[in-house]
Design an enzyme around this catalytic site. Structure first.
Site, PDB file in Angstrom:
ATOM      1  N   ASP A  79       0.841  -1.205   0.000  1.00 51.69           N
ATOM      2  CA  ASP A  79       0.000   0.000   0.000  1.00 51.69           C
ATOM      3  C   ASP A  79       0.872   1.248   0.000  1.00 51.69           C
ATOM      4  O   ASP A  79       2.083   1.180   0.211  1.00 51.69           O
ATOM      5  CB  ASP A  79      -0.933  -0.006   1.222  1.00 51.69           C
ATOM      6  N   LYS A  80       0.209   2.379  -0.209  1.00 51.03           N
ATOM      7  CA  LYS A  80       0.855   3.691  -0.206  1.00 51.03           C
ATOM      8  C   LYS A  80       0.096   4.603   0.749  1.00 51.03           C
ATOM      9  O   LYS A  80      -1.125   4.452   0.900  1.00 51.03           O
ATOM     10  CB  LYS A  80       0.785   4.266  -1.625  1.00 51.03           C
ATOM     11  N   HIS A  81       0.811   5.510   1.409  1.00 49.14           N
ATOM     12  CA  HIS A  81       0.118   6.527   2.210  1.00 49.14           C
ATOM     13  C   HIS A  81       0.742   7.879   1.912  1.00 49.14           C
ATOM     14  O   HIS A  81       1.967   8.001   1.835  1.00 49.14           O
ATOM     15  CB  HIS A  81       0.240   6.223   3.710  1.00 49.14           C
ATOM     16  N   SER A  82      -0.101   8.888   1.764  1.00 51.65           N
ATOM     17  CA  SER A  82       0.413  10.245   1.571  1.00 51.65           C
ATOM     18  C   SER A  82       0.045  11.081   2.790  1.00 51.65           C
ATOM     19  O   SER A  82      -1.036  10.915   3.364  1.00 51.65           O
ATOM     20  CB  SER A  82      -0.236  10.855   0.324  1.00 51.65           C
ATOM     21  N   THR A 119      -9.181  10.944  -0.347  1.00 55.18           N
ATOM     22  CA  THR A 119      -9.491   9.948  -1.384  1.00 55.18           C
ATOM     23  C   THR A 119     -10.949   9.494  -1.299  1.00 55.18           C
ATOM     24  O   THR A 119     -11.608   9.289  -2.320  1.00 55.18           O
ATOM     25  CB  THR A 119      -8.527   8.753  -1.230  1.00 55.18           C
ATOM     26  N   ARG A 167      -7.070  14.575  20.497  1.00 55.93           N
ATOM     27  CA  ARG A 167      -5.939  15.429  20.086  1.00 55.93           C
ATOM     28  C   ARG A 167      -6.454  16.677  19.388  1.00 55.93           C
ATOM     29  O   ARG A 167      -5.920  17.778  19.574  1.00 55.93           O
ATOM     30  CB  ARG A 167      -5.018  14.654  19.132  1.00 55.93           C
ATOM     31  N   SER A 182      -0.623   7.331  14.794  1.00 51.96           N
ATOM     32  CA  SER A 182      -1.959   7.460  14.239  1.00 51.96           C
ATOM     33  C   SER A 182      -2.003   6.950  12.789  1.00 51.96           C
ATOM     34  O   SER A 182      -2.825   6.101  12.428  1.00 51.96           O
ATOM     35  CB  SER A 182      -2.379   8.940  14.300  1.00 51.96           C
ATOM     36  N   LYS A 186      -3.364   2.583  11.599  1.00 50.67           N
ATOM     37  CA  LYS A 186      -4.447   2.273  10.648  1.00 50.67           C
ATOM     38  C   LYS A 186      -3.903   1.497   9.448  1.00 50.67           C
ATOM     39  O   LYS A 186      -4.503   0.532   8.988  1.00 50.67           O
ATOM     40  CB  LYS A 186      -5.112   3.575  10.173  1.00 50.67           C
ATOM     41  N   LYS A 187      -2.760   1.925   8.926  1.00 48.47           N
ATOM     42  CA  LYS A 187      -2.186   1.240   7.754  1.00 48.47           C
ATOM     43  C   LYS A 187      -1.771  -0.187   8.121  1.00 48.47           C
ATOM     44  O   LYS A 187      -2.020  -1.127   7.366  1.00 48.47           O
ATOM     45  CB  LYS A 187      -0.976   2.033   7.230  1.00 48.47           C
TER      46      LYS A 187
END
Ligand code: URA
Length: 429
Positions: A79-82, A119, A167, A182, A186-187
């Protein structure tokens, strides 16, 4: 264990143990930790900071506070996260392109945050697209199509859900340790074997300087690797929007143009850069070439259309997306106020112009208008005569269109010299 025995060491600048953090995360998830205790914990971490080990322990504890997926598939699960940018619709292109290369992408995504788009909001611009299938359906779509982009189920990383909300109202969002825990909790709950992080830096990003982006990227990479997920980060430039269109339906259009080989540009390039880094780390060579072929051959576009159909979207998306996506009633050119070369863009201001058009939220309860935004935004270095369009505003009414025109004109600086910056500033493994 007692919440005070976890919080007190933080006050004294000491780190809680991995066991204490696991207990605290479980308590956040099941409600035995009160809001006051969670707020004190967040402030303690913010002020004292955690070392590498404690940050990884908190991340794993938050991952394990709910469901953690595991997969039995015949190729790597990646996967990818930005960290969030403007016109950043890479996920919409990269997930199906990776699937077309034979790997699996169970992508858990989010909604817009601040000036950055999300997204899930973009996908919801596609009529019928369901971002929250049940867990079995999600697994089936990943196995059959190779990718599915959905929201986190209510029981994925519930400790983060609770802590994030606290937060937000206790001025403790800006902690490197809490941001890492955080994002990654999740990822990692998606059961990934490999992850690539796009840590954005510049006017349109949360991290404005490369030094800050580097520090976050390094912490994310170290933490994810310590948690057993092979992770690489690219620090990439957000000196200007990535896609030419900003807004929900408009970014689906930009993504489909790249997926169907009708457009290239920065969105295409960064998709290849991120995908190549991810496939390379998973031991798949010539990833860039494979991804480019997936896009030029139309196989990636087919995967996107298949995923969309499986999630309730239209059957004729590729043939007819212009007719299917929602359209704003008002479209107005934004004229350049003076002649010259586009030399700087305030990406945050452009993102906020989209939010004020209704394309993002000012309050958590706001309903997003999928049709509005900015189209065909000029790129740095473009030579303009006075009055040339720098983009088109798509708006729900004349009043918001005129306000957006003013905001865009103020956000785009015209001068004598272009400032060129590479897209990828740094790679951290
Ligand atoms: N995104 C997240 O999911 N968490 C953060 O803390 C910041 C950005």
């Amino acid at each position: 264990m007692d919440a005070r025995s976890v919080i007190a060491p933080l006050r004294l600048g000491r780190e809680p143990s991995a066991e204490a953090l696991a207990w605290f995360a479980q308590g956040l998830a099941d409600g035995t930790i009160s809001d006051a205790q969670a707020g004190a914990f967040a402030m303690g971490v913010c002020i004292s900071g955690l070392g590498d080990e404690a940050r990884a322990a908190l991340t794993m504890a938050m991952r394990d506070s709910g469901d953690v997926l595991d997969w039995d598939l015949d190729a790597p699960v990646l996967d990818k996260h930005s960290t969030g940018g403007v016109g950043d619709c890479v996920s919409l292109v990269l997930a199906p392109a990776l699937a077309a290369c034979g790997v699996y992408v169970p992508m858990i995504s989010g909604r817009g945050l601040g000036h950055t788009g999300g997204t899930l909001d973009k996908l919801e611009a596609i009529p019928g697209y369901n971002i929250s299938p049940d867990a079995d359906r999600f697994r089936q779509i990943v196995a059959d199509v190779g990718c599915a982009i959905v929201s986190a189920s209510s029981n994925m990383a519930p400790a983060d859900k609770r802590l994030y909300a606290i937060r937000d109202v206790t001025a403790t969002v800006e902690s490197l340790d809490l941001i890492c825990a955080s994002i990654l909790s999740k990822k990692l709950a998606a059961g990934l074997e490999g992850l690539v992080l796009d840590v954005k830096c510049g006017a349109g990003a949360f991290m404005k300087t490369q030094a800050d982006a580097h520090e976050l990227a390094k912490a994310l990479v170290d933490t994810a690797n310590a948690a057993g997920c092979k992770t690489t980060a690219l620090v990439t430039s957000m000196a200007q929007p990535l896609a030419p269109n900003l807004g929900n339906a408009l970014e689906i259009d930009s993504a489909l143009q790249v997926l169907t080989g009708q457009a290239k540009g920065a969105l295409y390039e960064i998709t290849l850069d991120l995908g190549d880094a991810l496939l390379g780390a998973a031991g798949i060579i010539e990833g860039r070439e494979a991804l480019a072929h997936a896009l030029s051959s139309g196989v990636a576009a087919e995967r996107f259309a298949h995923m969309t159909r499986e999630l309730g979207g239209p059957v004729d998306l590729l043939e007819n997306w212009q007719g299917l996506l929602p359209k704003a009633p008002i479209v107005r050119d934004v004229p350049a106020p003076e002649a010259g070369v586009v030399c700087a863009m305030d990406g945050e201001a452009l993102g906020m112009a989209v939010v004020h058009l209704g394309g993002g939220r000012q309050l958590a309860t706001d309903v997003v208008d999928p049709s509005v935004g900015l189209a065909n935004v000029v790129r740095l270095g473009t030579k303009l005569s006075s009055g040339d369009p720098v983009c088109q505003v798509h708006a729900a009414d004349e009043g918001t269109a005129q306000a957006a025109i003013k905001a865009v004109q103020a956000a785009i600086s015209v001068g004598a010299a272009p400032c060129a910056e590479p897209l990828v500033l740094e790679t951290i493994t």
